[in-house]
Each structure stands twice: as structure tokens, then as C-alpha cells.
Write an enzyme that holds these catalytic residues in place. Structure first.
Site, PDB file in Angstrom:
ATOM      1  N   HIS A 130      -1.498   4.069  -0.443  1.00 51.67           N
ATOM      2  CA  HIS A 130      -0.959   3.413   0.810  1.00 51.67           C
ATOM      3  C   HIS A 130       1.080   3.446   0.235  1.00 51.67           C
ATOM      4  O   HIS A 130       0.576   2.214   0.136  1.00 51.67           O
ATOM      5  CB  HIS A 130      -0.874   2.746   1.611  1.00 51.67           C
ATOM      6  CG  HIS A 130      -0.279   2.364   2.511  1.00 51.67           C
ATOM      7  ND1 HIS A 130      -1.137   3.278   4.416  1.00 51.67           N
ATOM      8  CD2 HIS A 130       0.511   1.969   3.080  1.00 51.67           C
ATOM      9  CE1 HIS A 130       0.021   2.524   5.199  1.00 51.67           C
ATOM     10  NE2 HIS A 130       1.051   2.117   4.403  1.00 51.67           N
TER      11      HIS A 130
ATOM     12  N   ASP B  83      -6.274   1.684   1.602  1.00 52.82           N
ATOM     13  CA  ASP B  83      -4.853   2.285   2.585  1.00 52.82           C
ATOM     14  C   ASP B  83      -5.026   1.732   4.025  1.00 52.82           C
ATOM     15  O   ASP B  83      -5.986   0.952   4.737  1.00 52.82           O
ATOM     16  CB  ASP B  83      -5.653   3.687   2.861  1.00 52.82           C
ATOM     17  CG  ASP B  83      -5.110   4.953   3.811  1.00 52.82           C
ATOM     18  OD1 ASP B  83      -3.797   4.870   3.575  1.00 52.82           O
ATOM     19  OD2 ASP B  83      -5.176   4.717   4.878  1.00 52.82           O
TER      20      ASP B  83
ATOM     21  N   PHE C 200      -0.200   1.570  15.061  1.00 51.83           N
ATOM     22  CA  PHE C 200       0.081   3.134  14.263  1.00 51.83           C
ATOM     23  C   PHE C 200      -1.265   3.936  14.406  1.00 51.83           C
ATOM     24  O   PHE C 200      -2.554   3.340  14.261  1.00 51.83           O
ATOM     25  CB  PHE C 200       0.554   2.700  12.556  1.00 51.83           C
ATOM     26  CG  PHE C 200       1.651   1.998  12.670  1.00 51.83           C
ATOM     27  CD1 PHE C 200       3.549   2.279  12.968  1.00 51.83           C
ATOM     28  CD2 PHE C 200       1.692   0.662  12.906  1.00 51.83           C
ATOM     29  CE1 PHE C 200       4.206   1.799  12.451  1.00 51.83           C
ATOM     30  CE2 PHE C 200       2.866   0.451  12.363  1.00 51.83           C
ATOM     31  CZ  PHE C 200       4.141   0.803  12.017  1.00 51.83           C
TER      32      PHE C 200
ATOM     33  N   LEU D  89     -12.896   6.210  10.078  1.00 50.23           N
ATOM     34  CA  LEU D  89     -13.748   6.890  11.211  1.00 50.23           C
ATOM     35  C   LEU D  89     -14.440   5.433  12.256  1.00 50.23           C
ATOM     36  O   LEU D  89     -14.965   5.092  12.451  1.00 50.23           O
ATOM     37  CB  LEU D  89     -15.683   6.568  10.144  1.00 50.23           C
ATOM     38  CG  LEU D  89     -14.809   8.283   9.620  1.00 50.23           C
ATOM     39  CD1 LEU D  89     -16.525   8.650   8.404  1.00 50.23           C
ATOM     40  CD2 LEU D  89     -14.877   9.430  10.732  1.00 50.23           C
ATOM     41  N   ARG D  90     -13.870   4.120  11.709  1.00 49.97           N
ATOM     42  CA  ARG D  90     -13.420   2.661  11.838  1.00 49.97           C
ATOM     43  C   ARG D  90     -15.165   1.543  12.507  1.00 49.97           C
ATOM     44  O   ARG D  90     -15.046   0.591  12.966  1.00 49.97           O
ATOM     45  CB  ARG D  90     -13.481   2.861  13.471  1.00 49.97           C
ATOM     46  CG  ARG D  90     -11.847   3.591  13.625  1.00 49.97           C
ATOM     47  CD  ARG D  90     -10.360   3.056  13.084  1.00 49.97           C
ATOM     48  NE  ARG D  90      -9.316   3.588  13.672  1.00 49.97           N
ATOM     49  CZ  ARG D  90      -8.502   3.624  12.492  1.00 49.97           C
ATOM     50  NH1 ARG D  90      -8.414   2.871  11.788  1.00 49.97           N
ATOM     51  NH2 ARG D  90      -7.602   3.814  13.184  1.00 49.97           N
TER      52      ARG D  90
ATOM     53  N   HIS E  42      -0.531  10.574   3.014  1.00 49.62           N
ATOM     54  CA  HIS E  42       0.990  10.671   3.064  1.00 49.62           C
ATOM     55  C   HIS E  42       1.911  10.656   2.690  1.00 49.62           C
ATOM     56  O   HIS E  42       3.020   9.761   3.885  1.00 49.62           O
ATOM     57  CB  HIS E  42       0.341   9.666   4.589  1.00 49.62           C
ATOM     58  CG  HIS E  42       0.014   8.098   4.567  1.00 49.62           C
ATOM     59  ND1 HIS E  42       0.602   7.835   3.485  1.00 49.62           N
ATOM     60  CD2 HIS E  42      -1.033   7.403   4.966  1.00 49.62           C
ATOM     61  CE1 HIS E  42       0.472   5.791   3.669  1.00 49.62           C
ATOM     62  NE2 HIS E  42      -1.170   6.361   4.239  1.00 49.62           N
TER      63      HIS E  42
ATOM     64  N   HIS F 247      -7.535   5.336  17.773  1.00 49.83           N
ATOM     65  CA  HIS F 247      -7.086   4.289  19.191  1.00 49.83           C
ATOM     66  C   HIS F 247      -8.080   4.069  19.829  1.00 49.83           C
ATOM     67  O   HIS F 247      -7.897   5.123  20.571  1.00 49.83           O
ATOM     68  CB  HIS F 247      -5.393   3.739  18.312  1.00 49.83           C
ATOM     69  CG  HIS F 247      -5.136   2.925  16.754  1.00 49.83           C
ATOM     70  ND1 HIS F 247      -5.884   2.397  16.492  1.00 49.83           N
ATOM     71  CD2 HIS F 247      -4.575   3.664  16.180  1.00 49.83           C
ATOM     72  CE1 HIS F 247      -5.445   2.057  15.337  1.00 49.83           C
ATOM     73  NE2 HIS F 247      -4.110   3.193  15.205  1.00 49.83           N
TER      74      HIS F 247
ATOM     75  N   ASP G   3      -5.738  12.361   8.028  1.00 49.48           N
ATOM     76  CA  ASP G   3      -5.212  10.449   7.627  1.00 49.48           C
ATOM     77  C   ASP G   3      -5.868  10.532   9.769  1.00 49.48           C
ATOM     78  O   ASP G   3      -5.259   9.441  10.018  1.00 49.48           O
ATOM     79  CB  ASP G   3      -3.970  10.178   8.222  1.00 49.48           C
ATOM     80  CG  ASP G   3      -3.608   8.275   8.022  1.00 49.48           C
ATOM     81  OD1 ASP G   3      -5.001   8.172   8.227  1.00 49.48           O
ATOM     82  OD2 ASP G   3      -2.394   7.731   7.905  1.00 49.48           O
TER      83      ASP G   3
ATOM     84  N   HIS H 110      -9.033  11.851   3.582  1.00 51.68           N
ATOM     85  CA  HIS H 110      -8.723  10.450   4.364  1.00 51.68           C
ATOM     86  C   HIS H 110      -8.665  10.413   5.654  1.00 51.68           C
ATOM     87  O   HIS H 110      -8.423  11.832   6.447  1.00 51.68           O
ATOM     88  CB  HIS H 110      -6.906  10.456   3.883  1.00 51.68           C
ATOM     89  CG  HIS H 110      -6.057   9.290   4.381  1.00 51.68           C
ATOM     90  ND1 HIS H 110      -4.974   9.068   3.302  1.00 51.68           N
ATOM     91  CD2 HIS H 110      -6.114   8.458   5.437  1.00 51.68           C
ATOM     92  CE1 HIS H 110      -4.619   7.720   3.809  1.00 51.68           C
ATOM     93  NE2 HIS H 110      -5.763   7.663   5.149  1.00 51.68           N
TER      94      HIS H 110
HETATM   95  O1  DOR Z   1      -0.195   5.541  11.120  1.00 49.40           O
HETATM   96  C1  DOR Z   1      -1.090   5.099  10.399  1.00 49.40           C
HETATM   97  N1  DOR Z   1      -2.765   4.531  10.657  1.00 49.40           N
HETATM   98  N2  DOR Z   1      -1.367   4.936   8.755  1.00 49.40           N
HETATM   99  C2  DOR Z   1      -2.096   3.930   8.127  1.00 49.40           C
HETATM  100  O2  DOR Z   1      -1.659   3.668   7.276  1.00 49.40           O
HETATM  101  C3  DOR Z   1      -3.282   3.071   8.832  1.00 49.40           C
HETATM  102  C4  DOR Z   1      -3.989   3.805  10.003  1.00 49.40           C
HETATM  103  C5  DOR Z   1      -5.081   3.068  10.673  1.00 49.40           C
HETATM  104  O3  DOR Z   1      -5.747   2.950   9.818  1.00 49.40           O
HETATM  105  O4  DOR Z   1      -4.937   3.348  11.810  1.00 49.40           O
END
Ligand code: DOR
Length: 459
Positions: free
Chosen positions: A192, A165, A342, A76-77, A245, A328, A324, A73
Site C-alpha cells: 500500500h 495493507d 476510508f 473481510l473484516r 490500488h 464499513h 479493494d 485484494h
Molecule cells: O480505502 C481504504 N480502505 N484503503 C485502504 O487501504 C484500507 C481500506 C480499509 O481497510 O478500510
């Protein structure tokens, strides 16, 4: 980019391969990118002496050598959010963290919801990836929860599972159908678990801190209601469901009972949910302001939840540890807690923070490594191929120093995501080198150059 080592000898390390019950000091010989032998010392054997003369050598004396980590999990954006991470930076971070196979979630832009999107993703992976990347395909078109994707087409394009997810599949009816299809395709659905009606607007765990601060909480029930639903649907459809998670004691208990009943469920826990509590949201060092880097979904919970998750690792209720990894951009986190995104950038701290559990006597090193190697491989039906040092498989190997102390400094991260509550924290346990698909993709800068006959500049 990386030269294939025709012969690579890793010698003198403590080889731990839970897939084969190996735990002994010995050597690993990699020939043409595949494991030729892993186990007892071969360095002295006359039959190998001619070959060894030509081999690159890596001295692993005092270190642990294990199968490359498998992450079920991560995010990679790419495509769509290259300011947060790319396949190149994300897989470099994975290699730094000891991961040689990572499963990437489908919440990209566009989302991975068609066979064409998977084909394009594969081209990007082939071009830029340092480790193996296995894509997950969406359950619903656009991850909107309304209409199923063409799951058979995604399966044919090579996804290893289905997941929306980042979001749950809210409709039980759609989830029912998704499970029925996934069963016929022989792939798991990864959910999720979040009931948005219960979690809506929440930013931290519903508990002591939310009460004291007035911040909106996310109750444990928001997760557990969905876990319960998924287990009921998995029983009904006889599908394989994987719970992403897991963060609460109640979820662990639900999964335990479902496994006992014979329902086909697997589950993962993250390094952060196994090691941090809701208290992390308060930044003690910064005048008790809030630490947006500890904002994650599901939220960090309580000591009792951590205890249940660790117990779950021990008794098999929690099959695997998955990062996970959710990188960011700085701007996504340098704001007030409510507006912050998040997620935690997790690849590069995973092993170090999990080793804390070993040093505290909560879990054995062998069990920890099984949860990072053969167990996740099993969840996606790749046991015997990934997460193992069996002779003949592609050489995916991680070399660890379980005692090396280091201080996390996000400026050193390979990941673009510097968002971690571990920044500045001293950890004990470090990845020293990573070999993916027979190639050395990471060597820790502190490894004495005498330990390797490799030319550093090539790595
Ligand atoms: O904290 C999280 N960030 N939980 C998720 O389910 C998605 C993830 C994200 O893509 O940033």
C-alpha cells in the site's frame, strides 16, 4: 449447505477464457466439481447423451461464460470487525459479484501476523466461506511497521503474499528485509504505497476540489514516492513486489519504466479508481454536501489519472483489477467527511461499473475478463489452476449478462458494507450466476427459472 452437482451442464453461452484464447459459443460440462470440457458445443454429442440426462442444466444462451473472477485484494473484516463484514457475508457478496477466489488482507483484529492467526482464519474460512479465500499475512508484527513477522512461518501456514495493507511499510530498511525474505520464500510483497508524511491528515485528492473546498488533499506524490522506493528496493533485492490500488498517472509511468527495465513488479487498479474522479466526493443530489461513501484511500483522482490507468490495462503495465472491497458499518460513514472511514464496498458493483469501460469502447470485454481472471491468478503464481476453464481444474465459473441494465440498491447487497458511491446508479452489465468449486453459489433472481433446472431454494 450446497449440494455438489455431479453433472452440471452450462450450455449455449459465449465462452470467453482468456487463459486459453477461447472465445466461442459452446457448452461447459462440469463433472464431480471439475471442468470436464469447456468450448465447442457438446450438447448434441451422442457420447455425452447418457450423462446429460442426469445433469443439472443451465441455459446460458445470450450470456457470457468465463472463469470465476479472482480478486487479489479485499477486506473481510473477520476477526475483529464483524459489524462491518464477516467471512460469511463477505464471501456471499464476492459470489454475487462473480468472484470465486478472493485474497483477504491482514488488517483484522488481531491482524493476520502469525501462523496461529492464519490457522484460525483457515478454520473460519472452512466453516463459513462460499468461495475460496486466500489469506495475506502481515509484513510486520501487529502491522506496526517496526519488526518483521516470522514470514517463513506465515508462508508455511499458507499465506499467498505479505502486506500491511491499510498502511504502508514506512521504513525502507524493513521493506528491504521483507523483500529479501519474500524472495527466498517465493511470494510477493503487496505494498500500500503511501508516504504518510505527505498524505498525513488528507482526506481527498489534492487538486481542484481540495483547493475549492479547503479540504486537506492527498497529493499524487504521496503514492508515487513510495512506488519509486519499492521499485528501487525490488531491483536491489530481486524480489517480487505487487503495487496495490494504483491511482495516479505518475505511478503508472514509474511501473511502466520498471517493467521495461526488467524489475519484477506487478500492479493492480480498482474499479473505482478506473471509473470515478475526485468530483464524486461532491454529492450533487444532496445539495452539494460531501459523499463520505466516495472517501477512499488512495483517493479518487482525475480524468488524466483514469486515462493512464486504462492505458495501463491495455499495455500490460497494470496486470490486474482488484476490488479493494472495504466494507464499513453505517456509523463509520454517517458522519462528517473528516471523521468518516476510508473505503468502498466493491464486490457487488465491480463488474457492472467496469462494463461501462467496455460499453464506452475504452477496453475490450476479453481484456477486461483477462484482468479479472488469468492475470490476477498469474500475480500469485496460480495460473493454470485459477482464472481458467482448462479441463481438469476445479470448476470456478462466472456467467454474465454484459448488457443487463440494473440500478444499484445497497439494500439488496449481500455485503454488510453499504458504503458505495454507486448507490442509485444505473449500470449496464450484471453477474447472472457464479459457480465456485463446482457448486452453484449465486444465481441472479432475474434469471428466468426456465434457464435452469436447479431447485432455487437450494442456492
Ligand atoms: O480505502 C481504504 N480502505 N484503503 C485502504 O487501504 C484500507 C481500506 C480499509 O481497510 O478500510
Amino acid at each position: 449447505m450446497n449440494r455438489e452437482a455431479t453433472f452440471l451442464l452450462i450450455y449455449g453461452g459465449r465462452i470467453i477464457d482468456p487463459s486459453q484464447g477461447i472465445d466461442q459459443v459452446g457448452d461447459i460440462l462440469i463433472v464431480e466439481g471439475s471442468i470436464a470440457q469447456a468450448g465447442s458445443p457438446i450438447i448434441q454429442r451422442p457420447s455425452f447423451s447418457a450423462m446429460l440426462g442426469k445433469a443439472q442444466q443451465l441455459d446460458a444462451t445470450g450470456l457470457v461464460v468465463c472463469p470465476g473472477f479472482v480478486d487479489l485484494h479485499c477486506h473481510l473484516r473477520e476477526p475483529g470487525f464483524e459489524d462491518k463484514e464477516t467471512i460469511a457475508t463477505g464471501t456471499k457478496a464476492a459470489a454475487t459479484g462473480g468472484f470465486t477466489t478472493v485474497c483477504c488482507m491482514a488488517n483484522t483484529e488481531p491482524p493476520l501476523d502469525t501462523a496461529a492467526a492464519i490457522d484460525q482464519m483457515r478454520q473460519r474460512i472452512d466453516k463459513d466461506s462460499l468461495v475460496a479465500v486466500l489469506p495475506v499475512g502481515c509484513v510486520t508484527k501487529g502491522r506496526k511497521g517496526k519488526e518483521l513477522t516470522v514470514m517463513a512461518g506465515l508462508a508455511e501456514a499458507g499465506v499467498i503474499a505479505f502486506s500491511d495493507d491499510g498502511d504502508p511499510v514506512a521504513s525502507s530498511q524493513i521493506m528491504r528485509h521483507a523483500m529479501s525474505y519474500s524472495r527466498s520464500l517465493g511470494l510477493p510483497v503487496i505494498d500500500h504505497c503511501e508516504d504518510k508524511a505527505l498524505s498525513g491528515g488528507g482526506i481527498i485528492n489534492e487538486g481542484r476540489i481540495s483547493t475549492e473546498t479547503g479540504l486537506k488533499g492527498i497529493p499524487a506524490a504521496a503514492e508515487e514516492v513510495m512506488v519509486a522506493r519499492d521499485l528501487i528496493l525490488a531491483k536491489m533485492t530481486e524480489a517480487r513486489v505487487h503495487i496495490a490500488h494504483v491511482s495516479t498517472k505518475g505511478s503508472v509511468e514509474l511501473i511502466r519504466r520498471a517493467k521495461e527495465e526488467g524489475i519484477s513488479v506487478t500492479a493492480e487498479a480498482t474499479p473505482h479508481h478506473l471509473t470515478l474522479t475526485e468530483e464524486s466526493i461532491i454529492d450533487e443530489a444532496r445539495n452539494k454536501s460531501f459523499d463520505t461513501n466516495a472517501k477512499v484511500n488512495p483517493p479518487l483522482r482525475t480524468e488524466a489519472d483514469i486515462e493512464a490507468l486504462i492505458k495501463g490495462l491495455g499495455n500490460g503495465v497494470i496486470d490486474a483489477i482488484a476490488t479493494d472491497h472495504a466494507p464499513h458499518a453505517v456509523g463509520d460513514k454517517s458522519c462528517d467527511l473528516k471523521s468518516a472511514a476510508f473505503g468502498i464496498s466493491g464486490f457487488e458493483t465491480a463488474f457492472g461499473c467496469l462494463m461501462g469501460l467496455v460499453h464506452q469502447g475504452e477496453i475490450s470485454l476479453v481484456r477486461l475478463l483477462s484482468k479479472l481472471t488469468c492475470e490476477p491468478a498469474k500475480v500469485i503464481g496460480r495460473e493454470g489452476e485459477l482464472g481458467t476453464l482448462k479441463a481438469g481444474v476445479l470448476a470456478n465459473v462466472t456467467i454474465l449478462d454484459p448488457d443487463r441494465e440494473w440500478i444499484v440498491n445497497t439494500r439488496d447487497f449481500a455485503s454488510k458494507g453499504k458504503n458505495t458511491p454507486y448507490d442509485g446508479v444505473k449500470l449496464r452489465g450484471k453477474v447472472m450466476a457464479t459457480i465456485a468449486d463446482g457448486k452453484i453459489v449465486y444465481v441472479d433472481g432475474s434469471l428466468p427459472s426456465s434457464a435452469t433446472s436447479l431447485e432455487r431454494k437450494r442456492i
